[in-house]
Design an enzyme around this catalytic site. Structure first.
Site, PDB file in Angstrom:
ATOM      1  N   CYS A 184       0.831  -1.215   0.000  1.00 27.60           N
ATOM      2  CA  CYS A 184       0.000   0.000   0.000  1.00 27.60           C
ATOM      3  C   CYS A 184       0.859   1.256   0.000  1.00 27.60           C
ATOM      4  CB  CYS A 184      -0.957  -0.020   1.177  1.00 27.60           C
ATOM      5  SG  CYS A 184      -0.216  -0.436   2.766  1.00 27.60           S
TER       6      CYS A 184
HETATM    7  N1  LIG Z   1      -4.466  -3.796   4.823  1.00 29.09           N
HETATM    8  C1  LIG Z   1      -3.895  -3.168   3.805  1.00 29.09           C
HETATM    9  O1  LIG Z   1      -4.084  -1.937   3.593  1.00 29.09           O
HETATM   10  C2  LIG Z   1      -2.989  -3.924   2.870  1.00 29.09           C
HETATM   11  C3  LIG Z   1      -2.538  -3.264   1.724  1.00 29.09           C
HETATM   12  C4  LIG Z   1      -1.699  -3.935   0.838  1.00 29.09           C
HETATM   13  C5  LIG Z   1      -1.313  -5.228   1.101  1.00 29.09           C
HETATM   14  N2  LIG Z   1      -1.736  -5.833   2.236  1.00 29.09           N
HETATM   15  C6  LIG Z   1      -1.289  -7.207   2.476  1.00 29.09           C
HETATM   16  O2  LIG Z   1      -2.373  -8.087   2.171  1.00 29.09           O
HETATM   17  C7  LIG Z   1      -2.334  -9.225   3.041  1.00 29.09           C
HETATM   18  C8  LIG Z   1      -3.666  -9.297   3.801  1.00 29.09           C
HETATM   19  O3  LIG Z   1      -3.803  -8.096   4.549  1.00 29.09           O
HETATM   20  P1  LIG Z   1      -5.113  -7.768   5.397  1.00 29.09           P
HETATM   21  O4  LIG Z   1      -4.957  -6.359   5.841  1.00 29.09           O
HETATM   22  O5  LIG Z   1      -6.326  -8.179   4.658  1.00 29.09           O
HETATM   23  O6  LIG Z   1      -4.894  -8.765   6.651  1.00 29.09           O
HETATM   24  P2  LIG Z   1      -5.960  -9.189   7.761  1.00 29.09           P
HETATM   25  O7  LIG Z   1      -7.053  -8.192   7.831  1.00 29.09           O
HETATM   26  O8  LIG Z   1      -5.170  -9.487   8.983  1.00 29.09           O
HETATM   27  O9  LIG Z   1      -6.568 -10.566   7.177  1.00 29.09           O
HETATM   28  C9  LIG Z   1      -5.788 -11.726   7.005  1.00 29.09           C
HETATM   29  C10 LIG Z   1      -6.680 -12.860   6.527  1.00 29.09           C
HETATM   30  O10 LIG Z   1      -5.887 -14.060   6.395  1.00 29.09           O
HETATM   31  C11 LIG Z   1      -6.341 -15.074   7.330  1.00 29.09           C
HETATM   32  N3  LIG Z   1      -5.110 -15.643   7.911  1.00 29.09           N
HETATM   33  C12 LIG Z   1      -4.264 -15.062   8.777  1.00 29.09           C
HETATM   34  N4  LIG Z   1      -3.205 -15.859   9.020  1.00 29.09           N
HETATM   35  C13 LIG Z   1      -3.375 -16.954   8.261  1.00 29.09           C
HETATM   36  C14 LIG Z   1      -2.605 -18.138   8.071  1.00 29.09           C
HETATM   37  N5  LIG Z   1      -1.441 -18.341   8.711  1.00 29.09           N
HETATM   38  N6  LIG Z   1      -3.057 -19.062   7.208  1.00 29.09           N
HETATM   39  C15 LIG Z   1      -4.230 -18.903   6.566  1.00 29.09           C
HETATM   40  N7  LIG Z   1      -5.022 -17.795   6.711  1.00 29.09           N
HETATM   41  C16 LIG Z   1      -4.592 -16.836   7.551  1.00 29.09           C
HETATM   42  C17 LIG Z   1      -7.185 -14.301   8.352  1.00 29.09           C
HETATM   43  O11 LIG Z   1      -8.196 -15.076   8.949  1.00 29.09           O
HETATM   44  P3  LIG Z   1      -7.843 -16.208  10.040  1.00 29.09           P
HETATM   45  O12 LIG Z   1      -6.765 -15.640  10.922  1.00 29.09           O
HETATM   46  O13 LIG Z   1      -9.123 -16.490  10.719  1.00 29.09           O
HETATM   47  O14 LIG Z   1      -7.347 -17.361   9.210  1.00 29.09           O
HETATM   48  C18 LIG Z   1      -7.818 -13.217   7.472  1.00 29.09           C
HETATM   49  O15 LIG Z   1      -8.881 -13.770   6.723  1.00 29.09           O
HETATM   50  C19 LIG Z   1      -1.127  -9.025   3.965  1.00 29.09           C
HETATM   51  O16 LIG Z   1      -0.019  -9.716   3.449  1.00 29.09           O
HETATM   52  C20 LIG Z   1      -0.890  -7.519   3.906  1.00 29.09           C
HETATM   53  O17 LIG Z   1       0.441  -7.158   4.161  1.00 29.09           O
HETATM   54  C21 LIG Z   1      -2.590  -5.224   3.133  1.00 29.09           C
END
Ligand SMILES: NC(=O)c1ccc[n+]([C@@H]2O[C@H](COP(=O)([O-])OP(=O)(O)OC[C@H]3O[C@@H](n4cnc5c(N)ncnc54)[C@H](OP(=O)(O)O)[C@@H]3O)[C@@H](O)[C@H]2O)c1
Length: 331
Positions: free
Chosen positions: A146
């Site tokens: 991001c």
């Molecule tokens: N937030 C942003 O603005 C943003 C921007 C660009 C990129 N990203 C990247 O996109 C990815 C997701 O970000 P997010 O903000 O959506 O994260 P998040 O809100 O923490 O969601 C993570 C998701 O993955 C699942 N999860 C977590 N650990 C896991 C594991 N070990 N194995 C399988 N499932 C797992 C979680 O549910 P459960 O824990 O219940 O499995 C949840 O559904 C990250 O790598 C982040 O760096 C985020």
């Protein structure tokens, strides 16, 4: 109709993707995974137009989809990406696992050896403005971070035109709290972020520096800040260009974005604000000359971290990969 699967559907980026995909006329969502919500339905978590059972990641069969989106934390994503590729799916990975070309950079910034270094030269950095032709045929797209999107897009034209006199570029970015994901943490809960404003990981500490350096050729000095809003990033970028480069020449460098549907340069004298881009897939850029003789300019860029900084850009990439109109379900 293409079939897609979403790993990590209950996180911020996963949910954002579902909101977009349910409006896409050529997409059917085949599965949505999460660990803690497995056994529930999407509608138990969020109000969505489509409703699906949430299944455990191990229960998902990537062979049943054309495109798999991995909205998982870095480290957890790579094994899932490899499994989906092996099953024949094309993959868009929103984590950082395949963004860096050099595995040594991954080890340095993510404190672990890269889990699949043999795939790095096949991964395409998923920024259509820079790599559209490569994205079209890619099997694995590494969706940008991001903060990096809000820095690489405004810096790329200046670097490409050879206008940067000093490779050291100071970047001061402010992000809404959703950038840290949905998991609970002391630093990001309401009481710790509401009505305050803080810098963190300043200097050369934040992991996103690696991909900003990689994609701009600059050496970024980076000060991220946590803004007490839910979504949006504003990056202020202090550049030293070749002495005497006039504003018209600086603006001309951004002509490469003239036909871009989502990356726009504002007219002279206008600076972008978060409210211009929140809930859109736009990145909007403004230029402020400071001392033209000395080549000093300030560039300001804004985006929605969950859209152009994550799920919107991921869908843009999917549209490019599948030959759909790039703006489909994004405007
Ligand atoms: N937030 C942003 O603005 C943003 C921007 C660009 C990129 N990203 C990247 O996109 C990815 C997701 O970000 P997010 O903000 O959506 O994260 P998040 O809100 O923490 O969601 C993570 C998701 O993955 C699942 N999860 C977590 N650990 C896991 C594991 N070990 N194995 C399988 N499932 C797992 C979680 O549910 P459960 O824990 O219940 O499995 C949840 O559904 C990250 O790598 C982040 O760096 C985020």
């Amino acid at each position: 109709m293409i079939r897609v699967g979403i790993y990590g559907a209950t996180g911020y980026t996963g949910f954002e993707l579902i909101k977009l995909l349910q409006c896409h006329p050529h997409v059917q969502i085949s599965f949505a995974t999460a660990r803690s919500a497995a056994g529930k339905r999407l509608s138990d978590e969020f109000p969505t137009l489509i409703d699906l059972p949430i299944i455990a990641p191990e229960a998902a069969d990537p062979a049943t989809v054309d495109v798999a989106f991995c909205c998982l934390p870095h480290g957890a994503s790579a094994p899932t990406v490899m499994q989906a590729l092996a099953a024949g799916a094309r993959v868009i990975d929103l984590s950082a696992d395949f963004r860096l070309r050099d595995p040594a950079d991954y080890e340095r910034w993510y404190n672990a050896p890269h889990p699949a270094p043999e795939m790095l030269d096949q991964a395409v950095y998923g920024m259509p403005e820079l790599y559209r032709e490569h994205i079209r045929d890619a099997r694995l797209v590494a969706n940008p971070g991001c903060y990096p999107t809000s820095v690489i897009l405004p810096l790329h034209p200046l670097a490409r035109a050879g206008l940067l006199a000093d490779p050291v570029v100071i970047v001061d970015s402010k992000s809404g709290v959703s950038g840290a994901g949905r998991s609970l943490s002391l630093k990001t809960h309401f009481g710790e972020t509401h009505e305050t404003f803080s810098a963190y990981n300043i200097g050369r500490k934040h992991r996103h520096i690696a991909e900003m350096d990689q994609e701009t050729g600059a050496r970024i000095i980076f000060s991220p800040h946590l803004l007490p809003v839910f979504r949006g990033i504003l990056s202020t970028i202090y550049v030293t260009l070749k002495p005497g480069v006039e504003l018209a020449a600086v603006r001309a460098a951004y002509d490469i974005f003239a036909d871009e549907p989502f990356t726009h340069l504002l007219p002279d004298g206008r600076l972008p604000e978060l409210r211009y881009v929140v809930n859109t897939n736009l990145c909007v850029i403004g230029i402020q000359p400071v001392d033209v003789d000395a080549g000093r300019y300030i560039i300001v860029a804004v985006e929605d971290n969950l859209l152009k900084g994550a799920s919107g850009q991921a869908l843009q990439n999917m549209n490019v990969m599948c030959g759909f109109d790039e703006t489909m379900a994004l405007t």
